[in-house]
Design a protein around this motif. Structure first.
Motif, mmCIF file in Angstrom:
data_model
loop_
_atom_site.group_PDB
_atom_site.id
_atom_site.type_symbol
_atom_site.label_atom_id
_atom_site.label_comp_id
_atom_site.label_asym_id
_atom_site.label_seq_id
_atom_site.Cartn_x
_atom_site.Cartn_y
_atom_site.Cartn_z
ATOM 1 N N GLU A 59 -20.089 -19.780 -28.294
ATOM 2 C CA GLU A 59 -21.309 -19.300 -28.953
ATOM 3 C C GLU A 59 -21.051 -19.031 -30.431
ATOM 4 O OE1 GLU A 59 -22.372 -15.922 -26.701
ATOM 5 O OE2 GLU A 59 -23.327 -17.052 -25.078
ATOM 6 N N CYS A 60 -19.867 -18.535 -30.762
ATOM 7 C CA CYS A 60 -19.542 -18.306 -32.179
ATOM 8 C C CYS A 60 -19.432 -19.632 -32.938
ATOM 9 C CB CYS A 60 -18.233 -17.522 -32.290
ATOM 10 S SG CYS A 60 -18.367 -15.821 -31.738
ATOM 11 N N ILE A 61 -18.897 -20.682 -32.269
ATOM 12 C CA ILE A 61 -18.846 -22.017 -32.910
ATOM 13 C C ILE A 61 -20.252 -22.514 -33.200
ATOM 14 C CG2 ILE A 61 -18.210 -24.437 -32.526
ATOM 15 C CD1 ILE A 61 -15.793 -23.399 -30.929
ATOM 16 N N ASP A 62 -21.151 -22.355 -32.234
ATOM 17 C CA ASP A 62 -22.549 -22.781 -32.430
ATOM 18 C C ASP A 62 -23.174 -22.010 -33.578
ATOM 19 O OD1 ASP A 62 -24.841 -24.388 -31.270
ATOM 20 O OD2 ASP A 62 -25.679 -22.348 -31.175
ATOM 21 N N SER A 63 -22.844 -20.702 -33.684
ATOM 22 C CA SER A 63 -23.367 -19.914 -34.808
ATOM 23 C C SER A 63 -22.843 -20.442 -36.128
ATOM 24 C CB SER A 63 -22.981 -18.447 -34.633
ATOM 25 O OG SER A 63 -23.534 -17.930 -33.450
ATOM 26 N N GLY A 64 -21.563 -20.909 -36.137
ATOM 27 C CA GLY A 64 -20.993 -21.475 -37.360
ATOM 28 C C GLY A 64 -21.745 -22.712 -37.807
ATOM 29 N N VAL A 65 -22.199 -23.551 -36.824
ATOM 30 C CA VAL A 65 -22.983 -24.749 -37.178
ATOM 31 C C VAL A 65 -24.291 -24.355 -37.852
ATOM 32 C CG1 VAL A 65 -24.155 -26.778 -36.234
ATOM 33 C CG2 VAL A 65 -21.921 -26.109 -35.344
ATOM 34 N N LEU A 66 -24.951 -23.378 -37.300
ATOM 35 C CA LEU A 66 -26.212 -22.922 -37.890
ATOM 36 C C LEU A 66 -25.998 -22.377 -39.293
ATOM 37 C CD1 LEU A 66 -27.789 -21.160 -34.770
ATOM 38 C CD2 LEU A 66 -28.275 -23.453 -35.650
ATOM 39 N N ILE A 67 -24.829 -21.694 -39.522
ATOM 40 C CA ILE A 67 -24.533 -21.196 -40.868
ATOM 41 C C ILE A 67 -24.373 -22.358 -41.844
ATOM 42 C CG2 ILE A 67 -22.771 -19.998 -42.227
ATOM 43 C CD1 ILE A 67 -22.304 -18.192 -39.808
ATOM 44 N N ILE A 68 -23.765 -23.465 -41.373
ATOM 45 C CA ILE A 68 -23.625 -24.656 -42.239
ATOM 46 C C ILE A 68 -25.000 -25.205 -42.594
ATOM 47 C CG2 ILE A 68 -22.807 -27.048 -42.274
ATOM 48 C CD1 ILE A 68 -20.415 -26.133 -40.623
ATOM 49 N N PHE A 69 -25.901 -25.293 -41.586
ATOM 50 C CA PHE A 69 -27.254 -25.788 -41.847
ATOM 51 C C PHE A 69 -27.987 -24.878 -42.826
ATOM 52 C CE2 PHE A 69 -27.535 -28.092 -37.503
ATOM 53 C CZ PHE A 69 -26.795 -29.141 -38.026
ATOM 54 N N ALA A 70 -27.546 -23.593 -42.881
ATOM 55 C CA ALA A 70 -28.198 -22.678 -43.831
ATOM 56 C C ALA A 70 -27.680 -22.856 -45.245
ATOM 57 C CB ALA A 70 -27.991 -21.245 -43.375
ATOM 58 N N GLY A 71 -26.696 -23.731 -45.431
ATOM 59 C CA GLY A 71 -26.205 -24.019 -46.777
ATOM 60 C C GLY A 71 -24.914 -23.323 -47.125
ATOM 61 N N ARG A 72 -24.325 -22.563 -46.206
ATOM 62 C CA ARG A 72 -23.064 -21.873 -46.456
ATOM 63 C C ARG A 72 -21.962 -22.601 -45.715
ATOM 64 N NH1 ARG A 72 -24.546 -15.879 -44.859
ATOM 65 N NH2 ARG A 72 -25.634 -17.015 -43.196
ATOM 66 N N ASP A 73 -21.588 -23.745 -46.293
ATOM 67 C CA ASP A 73 -20.655 -24.642 -45.605
ATOM 68 C C ASP A 73 -19.289 -23.991 -45.388
ATOM 69 O OD1 ASP A 73 -22.709 -26.382 -45.707
ATOM 70 O OD2 ASP A 73 -21.822 -27.763 -47.172
ATOM 71 N N ASN A 74 -18.719 -23.372 -46.430
ATOM 72 C CA ASN A 74 -17.367 -22.813 -46.299
ATOM 73 C C ASN A 74 -17.302 -21.740 -45.216
ATOM 74 O OD1 ASN A 74 -16.444 -24.471 -48.335
ATOM 75 N ND2 ASN A 74 -16.883 -22.954 -49.955
ATOM 76 N N GLU A 75 -18.241 -20.824 -45.234
ATOM 77 C CA GLU A 75 -18.260 -19.739 -44.232
ATOM 78 C C GLU A 75 -18.422 -20.295 -42.831
ATOM 79 O OE1 GLU A 75 -20.858 -15.726 -43.143
ATOM 80 O OE2 GLU A 75 -21.275 -16.862 -44.995
ATOM 81 N N GLY A 76 -19.303 -21.303 -42.671
ATOM 82 C CA GLY A 76 -19.529 -21.886 -41.359
ATOM 83 C C GLY A 76 -18.309 -22.615 -40.843
ATOM 84 N N VAL A 77 -17.647 -23.388 -41.722
ATOM 85 C CA VAL A 77 -16.458 -24.131 -41.295
ATOM 86 C C VAL A 77 -15.344 -23.163 -40.886
ATOM 87 C CG1 VAL A 77 -14.630 -25.671 -42.098
ATOM 88 C CG2 VAL A 77 -17.018 -26.179 -42.655
ATOM 89 N N ARG A 78 -15.158 -22.059 -41.669
ATOM 90 C CA ARG A 78 -14.118 -21.089 -41.322
ATOM 91 C C ARG A 78 -14.386 -20.458 -39.960
ATOM 92 N NH1 ARG A 78 -14.122 -15.871 -41.680
ATOM 93 N NH2 ARG A 78 -16.010 -15.855 -42.951
ATOM 94 N N LYS A 79 -15.619 -20.123 -39.688
ATOM 95 C CA LYS A 79 -15.959 -19.519 -38.399
ATOM 96 C C LYS A 79 -15.738 -20.500 -37.262
ATOM 97 C CE LYS A 79 -19.420 -16.606 -36.201
ATOM 98 N NZ LYS A 79 -20.697 -15.898 -36.346
ATOM 99 N N ILE A 80 -16.076 -21.780 -37.494
ATOM 100 C CA ILE A 80 -15.889 -22.797 -36.451
ATOM 101 C C ILE A 80 -14.411 -22.952 -36.128
ATOM 102 C CG2 ILE A 80 -16.054 -25.283 -36.014
ATOM 103 C CD1 ILE A 80 -18.732 -25.190 -37.591
ATOM 104 N N ARG A 81 -13.544 -23.023 -37.164
ATOM 105 C CA ARG A 81 -12.115 -23.242 -36.919
ATOM 106 C C ARG A 81 -11.472 -22.049 -36.191
ATOM 107 N NH1 ARG A 81 -13.395 -27.884 -37.066
ATOM 108 N NH2 ARG A 81 -13.485 -29.069 -39.026
ATOM 109 N N GLU A 82 -11.850 -20.816 -36.587
ATOM 110 C CA GLU A 82 -11.282 -19.630 -35.934
ATOM 111 C C GLU A 82 -11.626 -19.577 -34.453
ATOM 112 O OE1 GLU A 82 -12.718 -16.324 -38.101
ATOM 113 O OE2 GLU A 82 -11.353 -16.588 -39.811
ATOM 114 N N ASN A 83 -12.866 -19.826 -34.114
ATOM 115 C CA ASN A 83 -13.303 -19.727 -32.726
ATOM 116 C C ASN A 83 -12.896 -20.936 -31.911
ATOM 117 O OD1 ASN A 83 -15.131 -17.191 -32.364
ATOM 118 N ND2 ASN A 83 -15.623 -18.022 -34.388
ATOM 119 N N GLU A 84 -12.711 -22.094 -32.608
ATOM 120 C CA GLU A 84 -12.182 -23.263 -31.907
ATOM 121 C C GLU A 84 -10.760 -22.962 -31.402
ATOM 122 O OE1 GLU A 84 -11.070 -27.949 -32.818
ATOM 123 O OE2 GLU A 84 -12.323 -26.819 -34.222
#
Length: 609
Positions: A59-84
């Motif tokens: 669920e945190c990875i999915d939230s990271g994708v939505l953050i990327i769609f919101a235009g905050r690519d760096n924050e979203g990618v960091r969240k995706i990698r940590e939870n992955e």
């Protein structure tokens, strides 16, 4: 014959067997129960936690994708990698903890789907891909994979939870079984214990109660008791021994009674002819046996109680001897009891001696009261005092005239003297002065011993006593090359003393110390509180006194061998002792040849009222 030992073995052995069997069954049930609990805690619980962590990480990875769609690519990618990374760690835990059928297949499916999921995730999170295409990939591929992985993780979690519930039910059944086994064992032990208790009452307790009752009868003096010896066990043997003991006691009592009667009659006959008043009393103060003198002088007849005689000092003397456990003497006056009989005056010195029981307990069974006749000694003391007083007064008048004549001759008012005549008169003057001091000492000790010395006892500071006692000798000490140190500290409680008398005590002790201390020596006057008294000390660095002379040092007319003839006749320290004891204190000395001397005395502290 079944003895008490066999009976006890039978009873306690049965109880022991039940306890051992119950313990073994209980341990077996507890071990099984522990195994079931182990399954719950170690295996299924780890899988449940791993599935929960995979779900949360997904669920945190999915939230990271939505953050990327919101235009905050760096924050979203960091969240995706940590939870992955967290998802992979939880997945590895699950793969290493497979315990249920079908659980391995579902975990492998999760692993395959998550690999596809991460592949699509890389394209969705790639900023070089257009936003429209990434959104299409998210809704057409990523979301379905998200749902499938989450569903499989929930299925694995539910499988482990169901197994945990099953293990829990199994543990409850085992606990219930152990509970029932324990109840059955307790019931069986209770029945056996009750049976054994009933039999023990018949086999052991009833015979023992009979023995206790019989022992109580013997304690009361009934030695004619005979026990039933029908039983063949140890109790029966004890009853036989008990009867034999009672028979032996009867013989001993008869023999002791005859010996006691014979001893008492002999004691009474011997007491009749004793010349001194003597009485033996029991612990209650009742006279058991006494001499004729005790009956005549103090009415101490057999059967009389001392409290009926009206002699308070006698009652106190008896109580003190028992309390202290040693011989006690009268503390009234000088320890003498004055008594008038047949128009004559007698003086007795009463002594109470506790009579021990003769056992190791250290208890006493009575008191022996002894009156030592000191009438002759008292008369001799009175005669000595009278002679000393008479001689001293008779010598004082001619001695005064002789001193005056010597002084007139030395002043050459009636003629000139040559050198030899002057030397002779000076020597005569010194001897006359010495004779005056001797007469003064004799009169002083006579007044103190006779109780005619008047003491004005008032509260006084120890510091003041020390100053007044040392100041008169400071000049003489300086001329002799001896230092006098007064180390009495301020703050000590006041003492009850007659200042003039204590000044005489200090004068004697300090002058003696100065006389026997060589030039360069030191005299120290000090004081310290000891219990309810102040202990004054006069310490010198003089020649010291040999040990064999210390115990006689305070006796009248005693002089240490080797002293100069002009040092006195041995009355100074005896006067000091009388003065200190009249104040209610004590005096003593510590000395050794070549190490100086320490004279000390105590005075009572002023009590606050």
């Amino acid at each position: 014959m079944i003895g008490i030992r066999q009976k006890l073995v039978l009873g306690f052995g049965g109880l022991l067997l039940i306890v051992v069997a119950m313990g073994m069954l209980t341990m077996r049930q507890i071990d099984a129960l522990g195994g079931a609990v182990g399954v719950i805690l170690k295996q299924n619980y780890r899988s449940v936690i791993a599935c929960q962590e995979m779900t949360e990480s997904l669920e945190c990875i999915d939230s990271g994708v939505l953050i990327i769609f919101a235009g905050r690519d760096n924050e979203g990618v960091r969240k995706i990698r940590e939870n992955e990374l967290a998802f992979r760690t939880a997945l590895l835990v699950e793969l290493g903890n497979i315990t249920l059928p079908g659980e391995h297949e579902k975990a492998r499916q999760i692993q395959v789907l998550f690999k596809r999921y991460t592949g699509v995730m890389d394209r969705v999170s790639d900023s070089s891909v257009s936003v429209a295409e990434r959104e299409k990939l998210y809704f057409t591929m990523l979301q379905p994979l998200f749902g499938e992985i989450k569903l499989l993780a929930r299925q694995v979690l539910e499988m482990n939870q169901q197994n945990m519930h099953h293990a829990n039910d199994k543990a409850r059944l085992m606990a219930s079984s152990a509970h029932n086994i324990m109840l059955a064992a307790i019931f069986a032990s209770t029945i056996l214990a009750l049976l054994f208790s009933y039999q023990s009452h018949r086999w052991i307790l009833m015979p023992i109660k009979k023995l206790i009752a019989s022992a109580e009868e013997i304690r009361k003096g009934n030695l004619d008791l005979v026990l039933d010896t029908a039983s063949r066990d140890e109790i029966g043997q004890l009853s036989v021994s008990f009867n034999e003991m009672a028979a032996t006691l009867r013989k001993m009592r008869k023999r002791d009674r005859e010996t006691l009667i014979r001893t008492r009659r002999a004691t009474q006959e011997v007491f009749k002819v004793l010349p001194s008043p003597i009485a033996v009393l029991d612990l209650d103060g009742c006279v058991e046996v006494s001499t004729e003198c005790a009956e005549r002088f103090f009415r101490l007849k057999p059967g009389v109680h001392v409290r009926d005689l009206g002699l308070a000092w006698l009652t106190d003397l008896l109580q003190r001897s028992i309390r202290e456990g040693t011989a006690a003497e009268s503390e009234d006056g000088n320890g003498f009891i004055q008594h008038f009989a047949a128009n004559q005056e007698y003086f007795f010195q009463p002594i109470a001696v506790p009579v021990p029981s003769g056992t190791e307990s250290g208890e006493f069974v009575g008191t022996a009261l002894i009156f030592r006749d000191v009438t002759q000694l008292h008369e001799q003391l009175e005669l000595k005092r009278s002679v000393i007083a008479t001689v001293s007064h008779q010598l004082r008048t001619p001695l005064t005239s002789l001193r005056m004549s010597i002084y007139l001759l030395l002043e050459e008012r009636i003629g000139f003297l040559n050198e030899q005549q002057t030397d002779l008169l000076v020597a005569a003057r010194e001897e006359s002065e010495r004779l005056v001091h001797i007469l003064d000492d004799l009169l002083d000790i006579n007044r103190i011993e006779s109780g005619k010395a008047h003491l004005n006892i008032l509260p006084v500071s120890p510091v003041l006593l020390g100053i007044e006692g040392t100041e008169p000798f400071l000049v003489a000490a300086r001329d002799q090359g001896v230092s006098i140190v007064n180390s009495i500290a301020e703050g000590l409680p006041e003492v009850m003393a007659d200042t003039e008398s204590i000044r005489h005590v200090f004068s004697n002790l300090v002058s003696n110390a100065l006389r026997f201390t060589s030039p360069g020596g030191k005299i120290t006057v000090s004081a310290a509180e000891v219990h309810e008294s102040i202990r004054f000390s006069v310490e010198d660095t003089g020649s010291g006194i040999a040990p064999e002379h210390l115990e006689n040092l305070f006796e009248q007319f005693y002089r240490v061998p080797g002293q100069h003839e002009k040092s006195g006749i041995g009355l100074g320290l005896s006067i000091v002792k009388e003065i200190v004891e009249t104040h209610g204190g004590a005096i003593g000395v510590q000395s050794a040849p070549g190490k100086g001397s320490v004279f000390y005395f105590t005075l009572p502290v002023r009590k606050n009222t």
